[in-house]
Design a protein around this motif. Structure first.
Motif, PDB file in Angstrom:
ATOM      1  N   GLU A  76       0.834  -1.201   0.000  1.00 40.04           N
ATOM      2  CA  GLU A  76       0.000   0.000   0.000  1.00 40.04           C
ATOM      3  C   GLU A  76       0.873   1.256   0.000  1.00 40.04           C
ATOM      4  OE1 GLU A  76      -4.028  -1.259   2.359  1.00 40.04           O
ATOM      5  OE2 GLU A  76      -2.161  -1.275   3.517  1.00 40.04           O
ATOM      6  N   ARG A  77       1.920   1.245   0.817  1.00 40.54           N
ATOM      7  CA  ARG A  77       2.820   2.409   0.878  1.00 40.54           C
ATOM      8  C   ARG A  77       3.543   2.624  -0.449  1.00 40.54           C
ATOM      9  NH1 ARG A  77       4.166  -0.191   5.728  1.00 40.54           N
ATOM     10  NH2 ARG A  77       6.297  -0.578   4.968  1.00 40.54           N
ATOM     11  N   ALA A  78       3.816   1.553  -1.167  1.00 37.16           N
ATOM     12  CA  ALA A  78       4.510   1.663  -2.455  1.00 37.16           C
ATOM     13  C   ALA A  78       3.638   2.307  -3.530  1.00 37.16           C
ATOM     14  CB  ALA A  78       4.982   0.285  -2.912  1.00 37.16           C
ATOM     15  N   ALA A  79       2.370   2.533  -3.231  1.00 34.14           N
ATOM     16  CA  ALA A  79       1.457   3.199  -4.160  1.00 34.14           C
ATOM     17  C   ALA A  79       1.146   4.624  -3.706  1.00 34.14           C
ATOM     18  CB  ALA A  79       0.164   2.390  -4.283  1.00 34.14           C
ATOM     19  N   MET A  80       1.965   5.170  -2.804  1.00 40.55           N
ATOM     20  CA  MET A  80       1.715   6.497  -2.236  1.00 40.55           C
ATOM     21  C   MET A  80       2.761   7.505  -2.693  1.00 40.55           C
ATOM     22  SD  MET A  80       0.761   5.499   1.664  1.00 40.55           S
ATOM     23  CE  MET A  80      -0.561   4.346   2.019  1.00 40.55           C
ATOM     24  N   VAL A  81       2.329   8.759  -2.726  1.00 39.09           N
ATOM     25  CA  VAL A  81       3.211   9.880  -3.027  1.00 39.09           C
ATOM     26  C   VAL A  81       3.137  10.864  -1.868  1.00 39.09           C
ATOM     27  CG1 VAL A  81       3.676  11.808  -4.590  1.00 39.09           C
ATOM     28  CG2 VAL A  81       2.829   9.633  -5.508  1.00 39.09           C
ATOM     29  N   MET A  82       4.300  11.323  -1.417  1.00 38.52           N
ATOM     30  CA  MET A  82       4.331  12.386  -0.427  1.00 38.52           C
ATOM     31  C   MET A  82       4.633  13.698  -1.142  1.00 38.52           C
ATOM     32  SD  MET A  82       6.593  13.063   3.002  1.00 38.52           S
ATOM     33  CE  MET A  82       6.038  11.544   3.768  1.00 38.52           C
ATOM     34  N   TYR A  83       3.770  14.679  -0.909  1.00 41.45           N
ATOM     35  CA  TYR A  83       3.988  16.031  -1.393  1.00 41.45           C
ATOM     36  C   TYR A  83       4.414  16.848  -0.182  1.00 41.45           C
ATOM     37  CZ  TYR A  83       1.557  14.677  -5.634  1.00 41.45           C
ATOM     38  OH  TYR A  83       1.199  14.052  -6.799  1.00 41.45           O
ATOM     39  N   THR A  84       5.531  17.550  -0.310  1.00 42.26           N
ATOM     40  CA  THR A  84       6.052  18.266   0.836  1.00 42.26           C
ATOM     41  C   THR A  84       6.576  19.638   0.429  1.00 42.26           C
ATOM     42  OG1 THR A  84       7.483  18.038   2.777  1.00 42.26           O
ATOM     43  CG2 THR A  84       8.317  17.126   0.688  1.00 42.26           C
ATOM     44  N   SER A  85       6.341  20.592   1.290  1.00 38.58           N
ATOM     45  CA  SER A  85       6.683  21.972   0.977  1.00 38.58           C
ATOM     46  C   SER A  85       8.176  22.145   0.712  1.00 38.58           C
ATOM     47  CB  SER A  85       6.235  22.895   2.111  1.00 38.58           C
ATOM     48  OG  SER A  85       6.869  22.544   3.328  1.00 38.58           O
ATOM     49  N   THR A  86       8.994  21.349   1.368  1.00 40.16           N
ATOM     50  CA  THR A  86      10.446  21.482   1.279  1.00 40.16           C
ATOM     51  C   THR A  86      11.061  20.092   1.183  1.00 40.16           C
ATOM     52  OG1 THR A  86      10.255  23.452   2.673  1.00 40.16           O
ATOM     53  CG2 THR A  86      12.462  22.516   2.424  1.00 40.16           C
TER      54      THR A  86
END
Length: 153
Positions: A76-86
């Motif tokens: 499940e985690r391998a199908a996730m994207v983290m968007y981060t300000s920095t």
């Protein structure tokens, strides 16, 4: 079915991370925010809380990695994207490597954050995440930089 990350609404997710960063600064923490996305939907949000929680580990990226490891399996985690300000610092990138997210997208690079705080990371997130998580950025860089400019490091 393969997740089509390029079809995600990158600008909306990035802007949510910027809003979380602004909220963080308004509450007395440093201006960093992140969202975790699966199937183009935000499933978790975090903002920096190192000051208000008196916890040096409360960077948003690290806390999202921690929460994701508790709540989701590796596939499940391998199908996730983290968007981060920095761009994630080396500590956060290490936690993300353990989590095994597919991608991280950032607004301000680690090299640029040095302009604001007076130092640069010895190791960039792409080096820590190499072979585990694709690192993309900077995205919406001018908008992301404005968050840090408003903070007045």
């Amino acid at each position: 079915m393969t997740t089509q990350f390029d079809d995600f609404d990158h600008e909306t997710h990035m802007r949510e991370s910027f809003e979380l960063a602004r909220e963080s600064a308004a509450r007395g923490d440093e201006p960093f925010g992140s969202v975790l996305v699966r199937d183009d939907e935000v499933i978790m949000r975090e903002s920096n809380r190192i000051v208000t929680e008196s916890d040096i580990r409360r960077h948003p990226e690290l806390h999202l990695a921690y929460r994701a490891c508790r709540e989701y399996d590796a596939d499940e985690r391998a199908a996730m994207v983290m968007y981060t300000s920095t761009e994630p610092c080396p500590m956060c990138a290490g936690g993300m490597a353990t989590a095994g997210f597919a991608r991280v997208v950032y607004g301000v690079g680690g090299d640029e954050i040095g302009e604001f705080v007076g130092s640069t990371p010895g190791v960039r997130s792409a080096a820590v995440l190499d072979g585990v998580t694709e690192v993309v950025g900077p995205v919406l860089n001018e908008e992301a930089r404005r968050v840090h400019q408003a903070y007045e490091w």
